[in-house]
Design a protein around this motif. Sequence first.
Motif: not given
Length: 516
Positions: A131-154
């Motif tokens: 699923g997408a949730a674990p990968r998105l959480l990986w971004l949140k924890r390991n690439a917080p600057e990128l995650y802060s700019r995230a808005h949508s997923v496709a």
Amino acid sequence: MAAFMALDAGTGSCRAVLFDETGRQLAIAGREWTHKSIPGVPGSMEFDSEANWGLIVDCIREVLAKAPGVKIDAIASTSMREGIVVYGKQGEELWACANVDARAIAEVHSLRGKGLEPRFYAASGQTFALGAAPRLLWLKRNAPELYSRAHSVAMLSDWIAARLGAPIAVDRSNGGTTGLFDLKTRTWSPSLVSDAGLLPSFASTPVYESGERFGEVSPAAARQTGLAAGTPIVMGGGDAQLGAVGVGAVQPGDAAIFGGTFWQQEVNFGSPPSDPESRIRINFHSVPGQWQAETIVFFAGLAVRWMRDAFFPDVKREAIAKGLDPYAVLEEMAANVPAGSNGVVPVFSDAMNYSHWINAAPTFANLSIDPEKCDRVTLYRSLLENTAVVVRANLERIAAMGGGFPKSAILANGASKGKLWPQIVADALGIPLHIPVIKEATALGASICAGVGVGVYASFPAAIEKTVAFERVVDPRPEYLALYADVKERWTKVYGAQLELARGGVTESMWRAPGD
């Protein structure tokens, strides 16, 4: 006559395929691609959107060159499922990964540790494994600057459409594999997004049914690709679901078996089924108002290719020198081995268990040192039979969810080209198998979506009548059903023992999902 272009982003390659409205293939072009791991990030498989878009453009231009003067009436895209693209608020691409990305092991463990997986499976039909949730959480924890700019997923199929000029959106059959859709409402579940600790905006990406027109080729994309600006873009879907469309499995109760590198079994339901043991994956069909129970036999085709290359290099060389298909030659040889392969029991893929997805180490058990009973050809046939009994085990698990065992099935993709393997599968299942004429089933399914979206076909069933045909039917031989039932019973016992060795670290699992 109308013509439609299908764009397919697979795990190992991309393709552009052009069909006319009868389903006749007019042109095809493909390019292989790879997904690179990030140094220091085990399991990571990035999707290089810039380089890979260049390969897709190459495919499009090659197809246009092969079919000069053909007017393309609509385009639809399909892709590997689970591969995702993260976008910023202005629609800018921030990050993408392939379906084989397995970096988020810690995040899977964390979500499971909170006791969330049973509720997520009940609501979405998906576990956290892909699923997408674990990968998105990986971004949140390991690439917080990128995650802060995230808005949508496709999904990657949607990424193709967006690159062509369509708005960022998702379809249900592919978007549902994020594990963030609700099976009943057939759209994003804000509560699942929230419970996973993700941005609420991830549930804001617009959702369309496969076959809905939602964009057109932009002038910029037209200049890149050679396509005509304004060409309609129609929502496509996930590869397995569009494969089911491409072989005509569009009614409740229909069953399709796709025999490629992985063997997938798809059974249609008119309402979302439920598996109390969380073993079966539940997806949205590309056909509106339908769902699918899905099971997978891991690496079945890859194992046979390995045997061809590792055990039969001489046969392969001689066959190619004579202009023959090495697999056809191997089937002729394996046809002389008695059914049951003299008791040899291969251990490769397990039956589907979506909540604990781990396979034992590849093994051949119960070998004989009598060369008359056990040689390389015996092992080859045993692999063909093993795939058949694992398919049987998977379909039995789906049948236990309601609806019963299929009365017939469609067998497509590479494994359907031969004669022995389809016959073994029919014998092990005890049902007839219908072999379609068109082998590019997923691309044809995308083409059908394109035609539905611009009104050339009134509906998916109407499109199937016009585009899908079958070259033959493989009938089961009743006298073999009990024999393969015994093969399956012995395999089940051997596999259980081998799986314990892999779980204990004594042997190395052929594959296991992140967190398992």
